[in-house]
Design an enzyme around this catalytic site. Structure first.
Site, PDB file in Angstrom:
ATOM      1  NE  ARG A  99      30.304  -7.545   4.889  1.00 62.73           N
ATOM      2  CZ  ARG A  99      29.076  -7.264   4.486  1.00 62.73           C
ATOM      3  NH1 ARG A  99      28.350  -6.336   5.097  1.00 62.73           N
ATOM      4  NH2 ARG A  99      28.530  -7.934   3.483  1.00 62.73           N
ATOM      5  CG  LEU A 140      15.612   2.557   4.086  1.00 65.99           C
ATOM      6  CD1 LEU A 140      14.885   3.862   4.387  1.00 65.99           C
ATOM      7  CD2 LEU A 140      16.973   2.831   3.430  1.00 65.99           C
ATOM      8  N   GLY A 146      11.830  -1.693  -1.717  1.00 64.61           N
ATOM      9  CA  GLY A 146      13.221  -1.991  -1.427  1.00 64.61           C
ATOM     10  C   GLY A 146      14.133  -0.972  -2.072  1.00 64.61           C
ATOM     11  NE  ARG A 277      39.459 -35.694  -6.250  1.00 68.49           N
ATOM     12  CZ  ARG A 277      38.848 -36.817  -5.904  1.00 68.49           C
ATOM     13  NH1 ARG A 277      39.236 -37.469  -4.821  1.00 68.49           N
ATOM     14  NH2 ARG A 277      37.850 -37.272  -6.636  1.00 68.49           N
ATOM     15  CD  GLU A 372      23.415  -2.435   3.328  1.00 72.22           C
ATOM     16  OE1 GLU A 372      22.799  -1.373   3.155  1.00 72.22           O
ATOM     17  OE2 GLU A 372      23.485  -3.005   4.419  1.00 72.22           O
ATOM     18  CB  THR A 374      19.604  -4.491  -6.640  1.00 78.82           C
ATOM     19  OG1 THR A 374      19.230  -3.376  -7.463  1.00 78.82           O
ATOM     20  CG2 THR A 374      18.494  -4.781  -5.635  1.00 78.82           C
TER      21      THR A 374
END
Length: 393
Positions: A99, A140, A146, A277, A372, A374
């Site tokens: 993705r 960027l 950041g 299980r 994108e 935090t």
């Protein structure tokens, strides 16, 4: 082709969210789901362990119309925001790295050209990128900047009719395999965007190794050492920090749906395992503690799906606001990460192997939580929407 929907066929779709989709939206989602089942699931554990992304998937994704699918013209499919979101959901149900590739290609690299580029730039790059023949990246983030891109150190200075770019970009998805990079730089007139083709003198990249997350994705560093570009490489409509942030909003929207896909895949793996299980003479799904885990996770998943769909409808109506996208990313990634971790506990010791997806998803979502924007930054965006006070500084 018309599709039919039978409520109650998927136990994880407790609230029949699928029933809120159109036939076309369900068809697109099913097409991507089949692609992931056929081309991704059989190999993704190997890709993750090897730390690689199969570039040969790009033309296949292009043939399906998934690259820049929500853009109009230039070979792009021009689908709705909801259809794009559903595609992201199915892609990330396979792996966040897949993705991420589609998001960066379409919502960052292609969108930056589509939104801010010249007609010549659009004609040169968008048809090839939509077909998966050319790969893009978005430069960027920097090593020291950041969450604070306004203070980036990359500089573009005029030299006659040319520009000279110098700086370093870090944590760039597709960075070391991209044919063209959208690079953002400080100029005397503010932040501007430039298209830097691979092979331009002074422009190099390297792949970042030893990652514990997003291993089935290529992450790179971009180095610009006095890269000379003609003015025709500048994105003419990109002026100020709002331009790259607008691109990020496009990518964040895909994450809202995509993270729900990782959560759904984790929960499905845990549910199937719990039903098969056997301990103390019966499936562990029959024990109250397991059912509590499954029920809580299913409620969280369905809430995330409803939120994603609502925001998608707002986006298609042209009414979505940046803080609403922050609400979606903050809630859905947080929820998905909690679900993936909890699913691992149901799987017991088997859950630490790549035979099962939840821990792989959990590792990937640690990156999705950070990139994108935090979770802290999105929290402050929501806080500003509530109080009117910007607490970023």
């Amino acid at each position: 082709m018309m599709t039919t929907h039978t409520p109650g066929t998927d136990p994880l779709d407790l609230l029949d969210v699928t029933g809120l989709l159109s036939d076309e939206e369900r068809q697109i989602q099913e097409t991507v789901r089949r692609f992931v089942a056929d081309r991704v699931r059989p190999h993704v554990a190997e890709w993750f362990e090897a730390g690689t992304f199969p570039r040969e998937l790009a033309p296949e994704l292009g043939k399906l119309g998934l690259l820049g699918m929500h853009l109009d013209g230039y070979g792009c499919a021009g689908t709705s925001a909801v259809a794009y979101g559903l595609a992201c959901l199915e892609l990330e149900a396979g792996d966040s790295g897949l993705r991420s590739f589609v998001s960066v290609q379409g919502s960052l690299a292609m969108f930056s050209i589509w939104k801010y580029g010249s007609e010549e730039q659009k004609q040169e790059w968008l048809p090839r990128m939509a077909a998966g023949e050319a790969i893009g990246c978005f430069g960027l983030t920097e090593p020291d900047f950041g969450s604070d891109p306004a203070n980036m150190r990359t500089r573009a200075t005029r030299d006659g009719g040319d520009w000279i770019l110098t700086g370093t970009k870090m944590w760039i998805t597709n960075g070391s395999i991209a044919d063209v990079a959208t690079v953002w730089a400080q100029t005397e007139d503010g932040i501007r965007g430039f298209l830097v083709p691979r092979g331009t003198p002074g422009f190099t990249s390297r792949t970042i190794k030893q990652k514990l997350s997003l291993r089935a994705s290529i992450t790179g560093e971009l180095i610009l050492d006095e890269v000379r570009l003609p003015d025709s490489a500048r994105l003419p409509e990109a002026r100020g920090l709002g331009a790259p942030l607008g691109c990020l909003s496009e990518a964040r929207f895909g994450i809202i749906f995509g993270s729900a896909g990782a959560a759904r895949d984790s929960l499905r793996a845990a549910l199937d395992y719990a039903n098969s299980r056997v301990q103390f003479g019966r499936p562990i799904a029959a024990f109250q503690l397991t059912q509590e885990k499954l029920a809580n996770m299913a409620v969280g998943l369905n809430t995330s799906l409803l939120l994603a769909l609502h925001l998608g409808r707002l986006k298609d109506a042209g009414a979505i606001k940046p803080h609403q996208i922050s609400v979606g990313k903050l809630n859905n990634v947080r929820t998905a990460l909690a679900i993936a971790r909890e699913c691992r506990t149901i799987l017991g010791g088997s859950g630490i192997t790549l035979e099962y997806s939840p821990l792989r998803h959990a590792n990937n979502l640690e990156s999705v939580l950070t990139y994108e924007g935090t979770s802290e930054i999105h929290t402050l965006v929501v806080g500003q929407a509530l109080t009117g006070h910007a607490a970023f500084r």
